[in-house]
Design a protein around this motif. Structure first.
Motif, PDB file in Angstrom:
ATOM      1  N   ILE A  61      54.747  -2.032 -10.809  1.00  0.00           N
ATOM      2  CA  ILE A  61      54.070  -0.854 -11.361  1.00  0.00           C
ATOM      3  C   ILE A  61      53.286  -0.157 -10.255  1.00  0.00           C
ATOM      4  CG2 ILE A  61      52.394  -0.040 -13.038  1.00  0.00           C
ATOM      5  CD1 ILE A  61      53.045  -2.519 -14.704  1.00  0.00           C
ATOM      6  N   ALA A  62      52.630  -0.921  -9.391  1.00  0.00           N
ATOM      7  CA  ALA A  62      51.881  -0.356  -8.270  1.00  0.00           C
ATOM      8  C   ALA A  62      52.817   0.360  -7.300  1.00  0.00           C
ATOM      9  CB  ALA A  62      51.113  -1.461  -7.545  1.00  0.00           C
ATOM     10  N   VAL A  77      48.221   5.447 -18.852  1.00  0.00           N
ATOM     11  CA  VAL A  77      48.014   4.057 -18.446  1.00  0.00           C
ATOM     12  C   VAL A  77      47.484   3.264 -19.629  1.00  0.00           C
ATOM     13  CG1 VAL A  77      46.680   2.528 -16.934  1.00  0.00           C
ATOM     14  CG2 VAL A  77      47.489   4.711 -16.058  1.00  0.00           C
ATOM     15  N   GLU A  78      48.043   2.078 -19.833  1.00  0.00           N
ATOM     16  CA  GLU A  78      47.493   1.115 -20.785  1.00  0.00           C
ATOM     17  C   GLU A  78      47.067  -0.104 -19.994  1.00  0.00           C
ATOM     18  OE1 GLU A  78      49.826  -0.027 -24.165  1.00  0.00           O
ATOM     19  OE2 GLU A  78      50.506   2.022 -24.497  1.00  0.00           O
ATOM     20  N   GLY A  79      45.969  -0.700 -20.403  1.00  0.00           N
ATOM     21  CA  GLY A  79      45.496  -1.890 -19.716  1.00  0.00           C
ATOM     22  C   GLY A  79      44.291  -2.489 -20.406  1.00  0.00           C
ATOM     23  N   ARG A  80      43.466  -3.177 -19.600  1.00  0.00           N
ATOM     24  CA  ARG A  80      42.275  -3.838 -20.136  1.00  0.00           C
ATOM     25  C   ARG A  80      41.118  -3.613 -19.183  1.00  0.00           C
ATOM     26  NH1 ARG A  80      41.929  -8.475 -16.984  1.00  0.00           N
ATOM     27  NH2 ARG A  80      43.881  -9.011 -15.989  1.00  0.00           N
ATOM     28  N   LEU A  81      39.905  -3.642 -19.725  1.00  0.00           N
ATOM     29  CA  LEU A  81      38.703  -3.531 -18.905  1.00  0.00           C
ATOM     30  C   LEU A  81      38.419  -4.858 -18.226  1.00  0.00           C
ATOM     31  CD1 LEU A  81      36.056  -1.560 -20.972  1.00  0.00           C
ATOM     32  CD2 LEU A  81      37.090  -0.900 -18.814  1.00  0.00           C
ATOM     33  N   ILE A  99      39.871  -0.638 -14.885  1.00  0.00           N
ATOM     34  CA  ILE A  99      40.957  -0.873 -15.834  1.00  0.00           C
ATOM     35  C   ILE A  99      42.087  -1.525 -15.065  1.00  0.00           C
ATOM     36  CG2 ILE A  99      42.715   0.226 -17.276  1.00  0.00           C
ATOM     37  CD1 ILE A  99      39.473   1.992 -16.783  1.00  0.00           C
ATOM     38  N   VAL A 100      42.496  -2.696 -15.509  1.00  0.00           N
ATOM     39  CA  VAL A 100      43.662  -3.362 -14.926  1.00  0.00           C
ATOM     40  C   VAL A 100      44.849  -2.921 -15.775  1.00  0.00           C
ATOM     41  CG1 VAL A 100      44.747  -5.556 -14.362  1.00  0.00           C
ATOM     42  CG2 VAL A 100      42.265  -5.303 -14.151  1.00  0.00           C
ATOM     43  N   GLY A 101      45.672  -2.063 -15.202  1.00  0.00           N
ATOM     44  CA  GLY A 101      46.783  -1.470 -15.943  1.00  0.00           C
ATOM     45  C   GLY A 101      47.980  -2.399 -16.018  1.00  0.00           C
ATOM     46  N   ASP A 102      48.582  -2.482 -17.205  1.00  0.00           N
ATOM     47  CA  ASP A 102      49.819  -3.255 -17.346  1.00  0.00           C
ATOM     48  C   ASP A 102      50.975  -2.389 -17.832  1.00  0.00           C
ATOM     49  OD1 ASP A 102      49.174  -2.962 -20.037  1.00  0.00           O
ATOM     50  OD2 ASP A 102      48.651  -5.059 -20.309  1.00  0.00           O
ATOM     51  N   ARG A 103      50.709  -1.115 -18.117  1.00  0.00           N
ATOM     52  CA  ARG A 103      51.758  -0.149 -18.471  1.00  0.00           C
ATOM     53  C   ARG A 103      51.444   1.169 -17.791  1.00  0.00           C
ATOM     54  NH1 ARG A 103      55.086  -0.556 -23.256  1.00  0.00           N
ATOM     55  NH2 ARG A 103      54.972  -2.685 -23.994  1.00  0.00           N
ATOM     56  N   ILE A 141      62.159   8.993 -16.900  1.00  0.00           N
ATOM     57  CA  ILE A 141      61.039   8.504 -16.106  1.00  0.00           C
ATOM     58  C   ILE A 141      60.725   7.098 -16.600  1.00  0.00           C
ATOM     59  CG2 ILE A 141      58.607   8.839 -15.565  1.00  0.00           C
ATOM     60  CD1 ILE A 141      59.098  11.835 -15.864  1.00  0.00           C
ATOM     61  N   PRO A 142      60.494   6.141 -15.697  1.00  0.00           N
ATOM     62  CA  PRO A 142      60.336   4.755 -16.122  1.00  0.00           C
ATOM     63  C   PRO A 142      59.043   4.505 -16.885  1.00  0.00           C
ATOM     64  CG  PRO A 142      59.850   4.971 -13.806  1.00  0.00           C
ATOM     65  CD  PRO A 142      60.378   6.291 -14.259  1.00  0.00           C
ATOM     66  N   PHE A 143      59.122   3.650 -17.871  1.00  0.00           N
ATOM     67  CA  PHE A 143      57.965   3.152 -18.588  1.00  0.00           C
ATOM     68  C   PHE A 143      57.970   1.649 -18.349  1.00  0.00           C
ATOM     69  CE2 PHE A 143      54.624   3.785 -21.552  1.00  0.00           C
ATOM     70  CZ  PHE A 143      54.505   2.604 -22.246  1.00  0.00           C
ATOM     71  N   ILE A 144      57.094   1.178 -17.497  1.00  0.00           N
ATOM     72  CA  ILE A 144      57.145  -0.191 -17.010  1.00  0.00           C
ATOM     73  C   ILE A 144      55.911  -0.946 -17.473  1.00  0.00           C
ATOM     74  CG2 ILE A 144      57.216  -1.628 -14.945  1.00  0.00           C
ATOM     75  CD1 ILE A 144      59.710  -0.004 -15.239  1.00  0.00           C
ATOM     76  N   SER A 145      56.078  -2.163 -17.889  1.00  0.00           N
ATOM     77  CA  SER A 145      54.946  -3.041 -18.171  1.00  0.00           C
ATOM     78  C   SER A 145      55.219  -4.371 -17.493  1.00  0.00           C
ATOM     79  CB  SER A 145      54.764  -3.239 -19.677  1.00  0.00           C
ATOM     80  OG  SER A 145      55.706  -4.147 -20.171  1.00  0.00           O
ATOM     81  N   THR A 146      54.165  -5.148 -17.305  1.00  0.00           N
ATOM     82  CA  THR A 146      54.342  -6.434 -16.638  1.00  0.00           C
ATOM     83  C   THR A 146      55.151  -7.390 -17.491  1.00  0.00           C
ATOM     84  OG1 THR A 146      52.207  -7.141 -17.502  1.00  0.00           O
ATOM     85  CG2 THR A 146      52.252  -6.264 -15.259  1.00  0.00           C
TER      86      THR A 146
END
Length: 162
Positions: A61-62, A77-81, A99-103, A141-146
């Motif tokens: 993702i990075a 961006v989706e993620g967690r605090l 925010i640590v993004g995972d999407r 366009i890619p939609f990527i998550s971990t």
């Protein structure tokens, strides 16, 4: 029962992603993402408030963020605090909430006059803060998550069509 730590942001990058690589080769991208809201104050005047968010992305993702996002690009961006504690050069303890993004969803499309060639900042890195005539959303366009198997295997996403 466990708690919920979920952040969803849709905003514009304030500068190009800051890319780093860990000793093991893992990519790390730091984004400054601006979200804005408009409201009317007590006198009825329209006001705008901008909030800045520090977003950290890891792995594939990075790499995608570093390759396709530029200052002014719009991103979802989706993620967690997460709050980190660190010590500065003067020995003071500091805290950073990010925010640590995972999407990641790249928004903005290829510009008509570009013909699909050029650098990502020219061909759909989101452009400036205002919409550019001819910009469209591209379903490819890619939609990527971990959690996606694609983000685990680097050879499956050699080239992202933009």
């Amino acid at each position: 029962m466990s708690g919920v730590n979920k952040v969803i942001l849709l905003g514009h990058l304030g500068r190009d992603p800051e890319m780093r690589y860990m000793p093991d080769g893992t990519a790390n991208a730091t984004l400054n993402l601006a979200t804005s809201e408009t409201y009317k104050d007590r006198e009825g005047n329209r006001q705008e408030r901008t909030e800045w968010h520090r977003v950290v992305l890891w792995g594939r993702i990075a790499e995608i963020a570093g390759e396709y996002l530029r200052k002014g690009s719009m991103a979802y961006v989706e993620g967690r605090l997460q709050t980190r504690k660190w010590t500065d050069k003067e020995g003071q303890e500091r805290y950073t909430t990010e925010i640590v993004g995972d999407r990641l969803q790249l928004l903005g499309g290829r510009r008509e006059n570009d013909g699909g060639h050029g650098t990502p900042s020219q061909s759909g890195g989101g452009g400036g803060m205002d919409p550019v005539p001819g910009d469209e959303f591209d379903d490819e366009i890619p939609f990527i998550s971990t959690a996606d198997p694609l983000s685990q295997r680097h050879n499956l996403l050699r080239r992202v069509r933009y």
